[in-house]
Design an enzyme around this catalytic site. Structure first.
Site, short mmCIF file in Angstrom:
data_model
loop_
_atom_site.label_atom_id
_atom_site.label_comp_id
_atom_site.label_asym_id
_atom_site.label_seq_id
_atom_site.Cartn_x
_atom_site.Cartn_y
_atom_site.Cartn_z
N LYS A 13 -1.60 -1.31 6.77
CA LYS A 13 -3.06 -1.26 6.93
C LYS A 13 -3.76 -2.38 6.17
O LYS A 13 -4.71 -2.96 6.66
CB LYS A 13 -3.62 0.10 6.44
CG LYS A 13 -3.19 1.29 7.27
CD LYS A 13 -3.95 2.55 6.89
CE LYS A 13 -3.77 2.96 5.45
NZ LYS A 13 -2.40 3.36 5.08
N ARG A 88 -10.68 10.70 3.75
CA ARG A 88 -9.30 11.17 3.56
C ARG A 88 -9.11 12.59 4.06
O ARG A 88 -7.99 13.03 4.28
CB ARG A 88 -8.91 11.15 2.08
CG ARG A 88 -8.57 9.78 1.54
CD ARG A 88 -8.01 9.88 0.13
NE ARG A 88 -7.96 8.59 -0.51
CZ ARG A 88 -7.02 7.68 -0.32
NH1 ARG A 88 -6.02 7.93 0.49
NH2 ARG A 88 -7.06 6.52 -0.95
N ARG A 123 12.53 -2.36 -0.17
CA ARG A 123 11.87 -3.46 -0.90
C ARG A 123 12.50 -3.66 -2.27
O ARG A 123 12.82 -2.70 -2.96
CB ARG A 123 10.37 -3.17 -1.05
CG ARG A 123 9.60 -3.35 0.24
CD ARG A 123 8.11 -3.52 0.02
NE ARG A 123 7.46 -2.33 -0.47
CZ ARG A 123 6.28 -1.89 -0.02
NH1 ARG A 123 5.65 -2.53 0.94
NH2 ARG A 123 5.73 -0.81 -0.54
N ARG A 156 10.88 -0.78 -7.21
CA ARG A 156 9.77 -0.10 -7.89
C ARG A 156 9.85 1.40 -7.64
O ARG A 156 10.30 1.83 -6.57
CB ARG A 156 8.42 -0.64 -7.40
CG ARG A 156 8.12 -2.03 -7.94
CD ARG A 156 6.72 -2.45 -7.57
NE ARG A 156 6.48 -2.37 -6.14
CZ ARG A 156 5.80 -3.28 -5.44
NH1 ARG A 156 5.27 -4.31 -6.04
NH2 ARG A 156 5.63 -3.14 -4.14
N ARG A 167 4.89 10.84 -0.67
CA ARG A 167 3.63 10.23 -0.24
C ARG A 167 3.37 10.50 1.24
O ARG A 167 2.24 10.73 1.65
CB ARG A 167 3.65 8.72 -0.50
CG ARG A 167 3.56 8.38 -1.99
CD ARG A 167 3.71 6.90 -2.23
NE ARG A 167 2.58 6.14 -1.72
CZ ARG A 167 2.60 4.82 -1.55
NH1 ARG A 167 3.66 4.12 -1.86
NH2 ARG A 167 1.54 4.19 -1.08
#
Length: 217
Positions: A13, A88, A123, A156, A167
């Site tokens: 996004k 949200r 990642r 991370r 999440r």
């Protein structure tokens, strides 16, 4: 052009918001940035928000909505705006509607959970420089080592699979209902309803950008 961009964490996004804002000459309005600016400027709403945040509380929808109405009066919103991270929840979406804050489009970037997990958990970062790699899409020359310094790369905490799954769970519970809210409103025939557009969020960044631009016209 007044729009909301919806989609799960890792859907891209942020990148797409930049393209949209550049193309239409509109600001990206983030509630976090707005809160910080209002607190720093010492506005009445900013001071109210600061009191709540200092006490470790969550800033109420009323304060957020007040800040948004103030922000939309600023000259850079004359051509429109892109809401980032707002609304949200359904009550926030309903409050926007009740306040008569009109929208042209609600764009959902749709990406399958497993694809998000693959993207984010793959990642790897070189902490000193911030250089990022991906074990599948952009691997370093030597596994686990930075190309330039040969120092070790890290994953991370935010990118660990367990964290990503949590999440996504929050997204499905809180934000996914917004997709139903806006798609149903768009189908209702209400002339004030924004157009709801679902964009397939898989492919190159520019492919996704072009799909969005085509939908926005």
């Amino acid at each position: 052009m007044r729009l909301i961009l919806l989609g799960p964490p890792g859907a891209g996004k942020g990148t797409q918001a930049q393209y949209i804002c550049e193309r239409y000459g509109i600001p990206q309005i983030s509630t976090g940035d707005m809160l910080r600016a209002a607190v720093k400027a010492g506005t009445p709403l900013g001071m109210e928000a600061k009191k709540v945040m200092d006490a470790g509380g969550l800033v109420s929808d009323d304060i957020i909505l007040g800040l948004i109405k103030e922000r939309l009066q600023q000259p850079d919103c004359a051509q429109g705006f892109l809401f980032d991270g707002f609304p949200r929840t359904i009550p926030q979406a309903e409050a926007l509607k009740d306040e008569g804050i009109t929208l042209d489009f609600v764009v959902q970037i749709d990406v399958d959970d497993e694809e998000i997990i693959k993207r984010m958990s793959g990642r790897r970062v070189h902490p000193a420089s911030g250089r990022t790699y991906h074990v599948i899409f952009n691997p370093p020359r030597i596994e686990g080592r930075d190309d330039l310094t040969d120092e070790p790369l890290i994953q991370r905490e935010d990118d660990q699979e367990e964290t990503v799954r949590k999440r996504l769970e929050v997204y499905h519970n809180q934000t996914k209902p917004l997709v139903d809210f806006y798609s149903r409103w768009a189908e209702s025939g209400d002339p004030d309803a924004p157009r709801y557009v679902r964009i397939e969020g898989v492919g190159s960044v520019t492919d996704i950008r072009d799909r969005i631009f085509e939908a926005l016209g």
